[in-house]
Enzyme design. Structure first.
Site, PDB file in Angstrom:
ATOM      1  N   HIS A   1       0.841  -1.201   0.000  1.00 39.06           N
ATOM      2  CA  HIS A   1       0.000   0.000   0.000  1.00 39.06           C
ATOM      3  C   HIS A   1       0.874   1.250   0.000  1.00 39.06           C
ATOM      4  O   HIS A   1       0.627   2.196  -0.768  1.00 39.06           O
ATOM      5  CB  HIS A   1      -0.901  -0.032   1.239  1.00 39.06           C
ATOM      6  N   GLU A   2       1.905   1.267   0.843  1.00 41.87           N
ATOM      7  CA  GLU A   2       2.773   2.445   0.920  1.00 41.87           C
ATOM      8  C   GLU A   2       3.581   2.632  -0.363  1.00 41.87           C
ATOM      9  O   GLU A   2       3.808   3.764  -0.808  1.00 41.87           O
ATOM     10  CB  GLU A   2       3.704   2.332   2.127  1.00 41.87           C
ATOM     11  N   GLU A  29      -6.220   7.376  -0.861  1.00 43.96           N
ATOM     12  CA  GLU A  29      -6.155   6.146  -0.064  1.00 43.96           C
ATOM     13  C   GLU A  29      -6.815   4.980  -0.798  1.00 43.96           C
ATOM     14  O   GLU A  29      -6.299   3.861  -0.798  1.00 43.96           O
ATOM     15  CB  GLU A  29      -6.826   6.357   1.303  1.00 43.96           C
ATOM     16  N   HIS A  51       1.506   4.374  -2.866  1.00 43.81           N
ATOM     17  CA  HIS A  51       1.516   5.822  -2.638  1.00 43.81           C
ATOM     18  C   HIS A  51       2.727   6.466  -3.319  1.00 43.81           C
ATOM     19  O   HIS A  51       2.604   7.506  -3.966  1.00 43.81           O
ATOM     20  CB  HIS A  51       1.578   6.119  -1.136  1.00 43.81           C
TER      21      HIS A  51
END
Length: 295
Positions: free
Chosen positions: A132-133, A211, A136
């Site tokens: 997930h990071e 997100e 980003h």
């Protein structure tokens, strides 16, 4: 994903327009030009310094592969899958489980995880969080969020200037201009009060949109949405029981779950509601036929 990207561009445009409008309220056309120049300068500052400020404010310390071999190996493998350079790896000494990414572009990325997150999550769940990071970083979300936060903060400062200048101008008015002066004063004060609220709402909308994109991107990188869904359940549960003292409201939007829950923070969420994120991830798993790990 395209819809969320277009939404982000539109919201950033609204935020910049609001900033310029407040500048116009202070100094007319010249004020608008000054505000536009300031917006460009602040965006450049956010682009260049956002990663350093975020890491310093969180108390993150960089670790080498010798100090955290498993974490480095995980980040390296997932970065390869994501098609981005391996980011620097940081650890935050706290029992509160959380993580965030920062960096102005994929070549200058950094991932920070707390010591508490490894104790709470399984290896597969932690991989979902790291993925997930990395999403980003790949999407340059940290840059976009930093720009939004910078402009929103500046709007708040300009709004204060407008309000106080209107109040003091009102005190110096004369009787002949009393009717128009009072109306202008009230209108100016209302604008100064509402503009920061509007800016905050836009900033939060940008954060929530990014997100959702990072959840989908992380699931793609890992190849399975379910570990991230499971991790989010645990992290949301822990956030309400182990507040993160190292986190600040200004950087709360960067973490995978909001580390500043409770009170007014619950009313002004920087993240989508966690159960909605989990539902989307599980729906992705169902669509891809990835039911083998539904447990």
């Amino acid at each position: 994903m395209l819809v969320n990207s277009l939404k982000t561009v539109g919201l950033l445009g609204l935020l910049t327009g609001l900033f310029i409008m407040i500048g116009g309220a202070i100094g007319g056309q010249i004020g608008m030009i000054i505000a536009l120049v300031l917006a460009v300068v602040m965006n450049m500052g956010a682009w260049w310094f956002s990663d350093k400020l975020a890491l310093k404010m969180s108390g993150a310390q960089e670790v080498t592969p010798d100090q955290a071999p498993e974490l480095h190996a995980m980040v390296e493998e997932l970065s390869r899958r994501a098609g981005i350079p391996k980011p620097r790896v940081y650890i935050i000494e706290t029992d509160a489980p959380n993580a965030f990414a920062t960096g102005r572009d994929p070549a200058h990325g950094a991932v920070a995880v707390t010591t508490g997150i490894a104790r709470l999550l399984t290896r597969e769940e932690l991989a979902g969080v790291i993925a997930h990071e990395l999403a980003h970083i790949k999407h340059r979300d940290t840059l976009i969020s930093s720009i939004a936060a910078t402009i929103a903060g500046a709007i708040g400062m300009l709004a204060d200037m407008v309000m106080w200048s209107m109040i003091f101008a009102g005190f110096g008015g004369n009787d002949e201009e009393e009717g128009g002066g009072v109306a202008g004063l009230v209108g100016g004060i209302l604008t100064a009060m509402l503009a920061p609220i509007m800016a905050l709402i836009i900033q939060m909308a940008i954060s929530r949109s990014r997100e959702y994109m990072a959840d989908a991107g992380g699931a793609q990188i890992l190849g399975n949405p379910l570990p991230l869904a499971s991790a989010l359940e645990k992290l949301e549960w822990a956030a309400g029981r182990m507040p993160m003292d190292e986190a600040r409201p200004a950087t709360a939007h960067m973490y995978i779950v909001n580390p500043v829950l409770g009170g007014l923070a619950s009313l002004f969420r920087t993240h989508p509601e966690t159960h909605k994120r989990i539902s989307r991830l599980r729906a992705m798993a169902n669509r891809s036929g990835n039911t083998a790990m539904a447990a």
